[in-house]
Design an enzyme around this catalytic site. Structure first.
Site, short mmCIF file in Angstrom:
data_model
loop_
_atom_site.label_atom_id
_atom_site.label_comp_id
_atom_site.label_asym_id
_atom_site.label_seq_id
_atom_site.Cartn_x
_atom_site.Cartn_y
_atom_site.Cartn_z
N GLY A 521 0.79 -1.23 0.00
CA GLY A 521 0.00 0.00 0.00
C GLY A 521 0.81 1.28 0.00
O GLY A 521 0.67 2.12 -0.89
N GLU A 714 2.90 -6.43 6.83
CA GLU A 714 2.79 -7.86 7.05
C GLU A 714 4.08 -8.48 7.56
O GLU A 714 4.12 -9.65 7.92
CB GLU A 714 2.36 -8.55 5.75
CG GLU A 714 1.00 -8.05 5.30
CD GLU A 714 0.47 -8.71 4.03
OE1 GLU A 714 -0.74 -8.93 3.94
OE2 GLU A 714 1.27 -8.98 3.14
MO1 MOS Z 1 -3.59 -8.83 2.64
S1 MOS Z 1 -3.90 -10.49 3.71
O1 MOS Z 1 -2.67 -9.24 1.31
O2 MOS Z 1 -4.85 -7.79 2.60
#
Ligand code: MOS
Length: 747
Positions: A521, A714
């Site tokens: 993002g 992540e």
């Molecule tokens: Mo993520 S689990 O790639 O929104």
């Protein structure tokens, strides 16, 4: 206008003259959220009083709806409509796509009498209040014809097959390498089904502007697929769906797709001619959306006596819904993690009559690291090596499977600096040696890895006659800090104070960006923002030098400096507001777009980290306390120290949950999940976490994007649970390979 694609070009974010990049800037929308004034999708005030929709979930796992008795519900106070597969408004066929370029296909509700999983919505009640709708939903009587469901993963492991279109990856000769290795490890780990447990459930408020234009506020991670999917389902032009997702109370992958709330709210609003709100309840979230599936992971490691891996294998078996197509790729990451000449990785998949499996924060790594990083700990003990040293001895020079060079890999530095900061040298390598009163105390560590990539995106930048810069982008902020990092990039690029920047995101009418997922993002949205900012700089510079009224008139636009809310050429200067008010009083807006560099695939690109953990295990009860946890991460340039650190520590806390508490238990009788609320699905809370810190190395990955930034959303969970498990073993001498490590498994 063209994008910024030259990766060698200095840019304002890299130069960081004001020092704003990397700073711990408070959340842009923070005050709105903590004062309860940020309207989440269900709380948006529609133009007229809304009706409320409540879904009725199926009470069986497999079969069909035989009859639906609605008379009592329809006679219930305030009820406006009751729908099931018998009378739901017409929608496009499942999977239909009128617009070939749609990023999603039609997803009709109630298009079948078949029940595929417990909790599948089978009826829907619209009423004047939420209470009336809820009461009436309880009066809808549904009879089923039941088939015997298959819901127990461990009963059907033998039926697991290769996921469609996939093959195992073998390098060298794994079986021979493993058979000939002087030191061998062959163990199996299991992880349970897990749930996202976002604070905000999936919810939608919808209304119509005339017969063909639908407005929805919903809670999703990706704007365009949600907009397109709704348009296809309702048979509308894509541009006739205006979809907004301004504030999102957590996504974690579970809102990477849409659910029945979106379609039912839009249909309901159209049929009633008034706005409609629909939300999943907490219990409905567990069944009606997606979950991380359970896994069985077999790890085989072969090594020389001095700790060089000669053979490495991780084979994962997992499950997905009978009619679904998701694989938890828990073996993929280890293709890039450690050197070993003989390697075998792959997946097996079995279909069950459970709710849908899908992506959940760090899909793949979050599960897979729970096995491999404990296997490395066990191997280190077999070899009499320190676990950090074992990992250093197997550090690859290039990607061990593809042979590609790493863009930048500082895993060893993360481990070394972490070990020093944590006091790793005080760890007794022998387990069950340190006792403090009733507690066994121990330390463990694990590595972290998570892939990094960039997607194409667009953004626009505007400047108005007050000198205010507005960033507009169809990006989302799922609680990660997108608003804030976009504001920082804009302020730094345009040389204005943060207070002079506005950010508008989460809207299908803004320049499209992929949204939030896969920890792409910030880099993806930020790169497009930088491109738009560079284009606005150019437009402003040209406006100034071409304007006889400007002190910069006649100068070289390429030399114009942007600083302190104004522009300058040597000692000739004026404010942005003066220039724009005079020369472009309506303001200026330009777009920018970014895409991965042409050579992006020439590199093996990841983010890295090392977790260190100290636990105490109650010798009598098996209770585990996480006393200290430190993560050291290498994830490119950090745009915002605070939001990045929060992502990383949040991920580490998820790791603690994976290790100790989290897991859904399917009920073999009904195919439901036995624990279906936050009282019984245990996410760690503040008191479960001791002294927790995340350190970010000063790093720039110039192969990632022009700003050299990567993702952190992540990375933090990757390996974190394994560090906890390894610390538990070091504390009390018990290896538990079946997560979560609950007290009963330790005593
Ligand atoms: Mo993520 S689990 O790639 O929104």
């Amino acid at each position: 206008m063209s994008s910024v694609a030259d990766y060698s070009l200095p840019n304002p974010v890299s130069e960081n003259r004001s020092g704003l990049i990397g700073k711990a800037v408070d959340r842009y929308e923070g005050p709105l959220k903590v004062t309860g004034t940020a309207p989440y999708a269900y709380e948006v005030t529609p133009p007229s009083p809304p009706a409320y929709g409540v879904m009725v979930p199926a009470a069986i796992a497999k079969g069909r709806v035989a009859s639906v008795e609605t008379a009592q519900a329809e006679a219930s106070p305030g009820v406006l409509a009751v729908w099931s597969h018998l009378n739901a408004p017409r929608q496009a066929e499942r999977g239909a796509k009128v617009h070939p370029r749609s990023t999603a296909a039609a997803k009709p509700v109630f298009d079948t009498d078949r029940v595929a999983y417990f909790g599948q919505p089978v009826a829907f009640v619209l009423a004047d209040t939420l209470e009336n709708a809820t009461a009436a939903a309880g009066l809808v009587k549904i009879a089923y014809v039941e088939d015997a469901p298959e819901v127990v993963f461990h009963d059907v492991l033998d039926e697991a097959d290769q996921p469609p279109g996939e093959e195992d990856v073998e390098i060298g000769d794994f079986h021979r390498g493993f058979a000939e290795a002087p030191v061998q490890l062959d163990q199996t780990w299991t992880t349970p089904l897990q749930n996202h447990c976002q604070m905000e459930p999936c919810a939608t408020t919808a209304w119509w502007e005339g017969p063909r234009r639908c407005v929805v506020h919903t809670s999703v991670q990706m704007v365009k697929p949600a907009q397109h999917g709704l348009a296809e389902t309702l048979g509308l032009d894509r541009d006739d769906v205006h979809l907004m997702t301004r504030y999102i109370g957590g996504g974690f992958g579970g809102k990477g797709q849409t659910y029945e709330d979106l379609i039912l709210a839009a249909l309901g609003a159209r049929e009633l001619g008034r706005p409609v709100k629909v939300t999943f309840t907490r219990q409905q979230m567990f069944h009606g959306t997606i979950h991380r599936p359970a896994t069985v992971q077999r790890v085989r490691l072969g090594a020389t006596r001095d700790g060089r891996l000669t053979a490495l294998s991780l084979m994962t078996t997992t499950h997905c819904q009978r009619h679904g197509a998701f694989t938890e790729h828990a073996s993929n990451f280890c293709r890039s993690l450690y050197a070993a000449p003989n390697r075998l990785t792959g997946h097996r998949l079995v279909h069950l009559d459970l709710p849908h499996a899908g992506p959940m924060r760090a899909p793949g790594e979050a599960s897979g690291m729970l096995s491999l990083e404990c296997a490395m700990d066990e191997l280190a003990e077999q070899l009499g090596l320190d676990p950090v040293e074992l990992r250093i001895r197997n550090e690859p020079e290039v990607d061990p499977e593809t042979g590609k060079p790493f863009s930048l890999r500082q895993l060893v530095r993360c481990m070394k600096e972490g070990a020093q900061m944590f006091g790793w040298d005080r760890r007794n390598p022998r387990p069950r040696q340190t006792r403090e009163g009733r507690w066994w105390v121990g330390m463990g560590m694990a590595a972290a890895i998570r892939g990094n990539f960039l997607l194409p995106a667009k953004a626009s930048f505007s400047v108005d006659a007050e000198g205010v810069i507005t960033v507009r982008q169809g990006m989302t902020d799922i609680g990660t800090g997108s608003y804030t990092v976009l504001a920082q990039i804009a302020a730094e690029t345009m040389g204005v104070p943060l207070g002079q920047v506005r950010v508008e995101i989460g809207d299908s009418e803004l320049p499209p960006a992929p949204g939030s997922g896969g920890q792409f993002g910030a880099a993806t949205a930020g790169s497009a923002a930088l491109a738009a900012g560079m284009n606005l700089r150019k437009a402003i510079a040209e406006l100034a030098v071409g304007d006889p009224g400007s002190p910069l008139h006649g100068g070289d636009p390429a030399q114009v400096q942007f600083q302190d809310g104004g522009i300058a050429l040597g000692n000739r200067a004026e404010s942005l507001s003066a220039l724009i008010a005079r020369a472009a009083p309506e303001g200026l807006t330009v777009e920018g777009d970014s895409r991965p560099a042409a050579d992006a695939r020439n590199w093996s690109q990841h983010t890295y980290g090392a977790h260190f953990c100290e636990v105490a295990v109650d010798a009598a009860s098996g209770e585990v306390r996480v006393r200290r946890m430190l993560g050291v991460f290498a994830a490119g340039r950090i745009i915002n120290w605070k939001t990045a650190r929060s992502q990383l520590t949040g991920g580490m806390i998820w790791g603690v949950g994976s290790a100790l508490t989290e897991g859904n238990l399917p009920d073999p009788r009904y195919g439901s999940l036995i624990n279906q609320d936050l009282a019984q699905y245990l996410v760690p809370v503040q008191l479960d976490i001791g002294d927790l810190d995340a350190i970010m190395l000063d790093e720039v990955d110039d192969k990632a994007n022009p700003m050299g930034i990567k993702g952190v959303g992540e990375l933090g969970i990757s390996g974190a649970g394994a560090a906890v498990a390894n610390a538990i073993y070091n504390a009390c001498g018990v290896r538990v390979r079946d997560y979560p490590i609950t007290p009963d498994k330790l005593i």
